[in-house]
Design an enzyme around this catalytic site. Structure first.
Site, PDB file in Angstrom:
ATOM      1  N   LYS A  18     -28.660  35.695  -6.742  1.00 40.87           N
ATOM      2  CA  LYS A  18     -30.028  35.925  -7.222  1.00 40.87           C
ATOM      3  C   LYS A  18     -30.061  36.181  -8.729  1.00 40.87           C
ATOM      4  O   LYS A  18     -31.135  36.226  -9.334  1.00 40.87           O
ATOM      5  CB  LYS A  18     -30.668  37.087  -6.465  1.00 40.87           C
ATOM      6  CG  LYS A  18     -31.000  36.740  -5.013  1.00 40.87           C
ATOM      7  CD  LYS A  18     -31.636  37.899  -4.277  1.00 40.87           C
ATOM      8  CE  LYS A  18     -32.102  37.468  -2.884  1.00 40.87           C
ATOM      9  NZ  LYS A  18     -31.017  36.978  -2.029  1.00 40.87           N
ATOM     10  N   GLY A  38     -25.450  39.784   8.153  1.00 44.95           N
ATOM     11  CA  GLY A  38     -25.161  41.002   8.895  1.00 44.95           C
ATOM     12  C   GLY A  38     -25.118  42.249   8.042  1.00 44.95           C
ATOM     13  O   GLY A  38     -24.954  43.352   8.553  1.00 44.95           O
TER      14      GLY A  38
END
Length: 365
Positions: free
Chosen positions: A133, A176
């Site tokens: 990001k 996860g």
């Protein structure tokens, strides 16, 4: 055996986070590493207590309450340390948008504090864990991670003699992990649906936490100074992830696969439909290695003419910025195998199945 880690004193910041806790686990339990000591710091007192209990009988493990915003405490904790893995961060996109000044304090000033403490204690290497990001960022979290990378790279220009080596590792979504969509999808299926999709065509680079952290540790051996190591990762479509989980989990909860509906709820503000591993500009100064791409500093002249001759260079030219929407995605069967291999289909600890966007609470939705 990893010669970079063997017999060394290692400090892990953010030791209770998803990445930090896995760093601690692998360093203390994997026979490849065998450090002399692993020091973990975190400001989450409760989770730090449980982490301490987990390694109660390992004399090499020492954990302390601390915050990377406290430079003086970092300097004390880093005394005698050889390698620092800096994993502490504010990483939830929504919460960083709500409190950007806090993201700056932790993700930018905190990185600078780690750098200062490393210089003060003459550590060997500092490895910063970043995010895809940080590439062409569209939100506060990504922007702060990009600044963290730049600070780490710039720190190498201040070295005198054999000072610390600073480098970053950038990887994609850790499936996860805390805040991952997988536990939410799991809980939605367990309740009979619907599964909430932001956009069926959304794609992401993904890794298991075990893979991501193993590569982070190994990158410490490669680091020369100022690089950003980008882990090579597979791509999945979010719709394929949802369907794979429905196919696998719905029968175990007593539902027909076709009875679990999906609802498209739209993307979050500041959220991309795809992720990028590197920018077009970065490709011009990148090398391809076996498991990574290495993005070299843009201004090479101020970094003491570092020799970036890695032992496993595949190519000295990279012309693909690796955009998830343009890379081959895993097939549904491959997604299922990936989830099963990573143990990602186990029941989550939290039973929450809600997703909310910034403003939902404030507007009473």
């Amino acid at each position: 055996m990893n010669k970079c880690i063997h017999g060394k004193r290692i400090l892990v910041t953010g030791a209770c986070g998803t990445v930090g806790a896995e760093l601690v686990r692998q360093l203390l339990t994997d026979a490849r590493y065998q450090p002399e000591e692993v020091i973990g710091i975190d400001n989450n007192e409760s989770e730090l207590f449980f982490l301490d209990q987990r390694f109660l009988h390992d004399a090499r493990a020492n954990f302390f309450v601390g915050d990377i915003r406290d430079r003086d405490d970092l300097i004390r904790r880093m005394h005698g340390v050889d390698i620092v893995f800096h994993a502490a961060a504010l990483k939830h996109v929504i919460l960083c948008e709500r409190s950007p000044e806090q993201a700056v304090q932790t993700n930018i000033h905190g990185v600078q504090n780690v750098i200062a403490a490393a210089f003060e204690n003459k550590v060997d290497k500092v490895i910063f864990t970043s995010s895809d990001k940080a590439v062409n960022p569209t939100n506060v979290m990504g922007t702060s991670k990009l600044m963290g990378e730049r600070l780490m790279t710039a720190a190498n220009s201040h070295k005198r003699g054999e000072g610390p080596i600073f480098a970053s590792t950038r990887f994609g979504n850790v499936l996860g992990s805390n805040g991952s969509v997988i536990p939410i999808f799991h809980n939605q299926i367990a309740k009979g649906g619907p599964i909430t999709l932001t956009d069926p065509e959304m794609t992401r680079f993904v890794m298991t936490i075990e893979e991501a952290v193993s590569l982070v540790i190994d990158s410490a051996e490669l680091a020369k100074g100022g690089e950003v190591f980008i882990t090579k990762m597979p791509v999945l479509r979010i719709q394929d992830l949802a369907q794979s989980m429905i196919n696998t989990l719905a029968p175990s909860y007593g539902y027909d696969i076709d009875s679990i509906e999906t609802s498209v709820i739209g993307t979050k503000p500041g959220e991309k439909l795809y992720e990028e591993l590197m920018s077009d500009e970065e490709t011009r100064r990148s090398l391809e290695l076996t498991q990574y791409f290495s993005v070299l500093p843009a201004f090479r002249g101020i970094y003491n003419q570092i020799d970036y001759s890695y032992p496993d260079i595949i190519s000295s030219e990279v012309d693909n910025p690796y955009i998830s929407a343009e890379e081959p995605a895993m097939t549904p069967d491959e997604v299922t195998a990936f989830l099963e291999k990573g143990g990602l289909l186990d029941s989550p600890e939290d039973d929450s199945d809600n997703r909310y966007w910034p403003g939902d609470k404030e507007s009473g939705q």
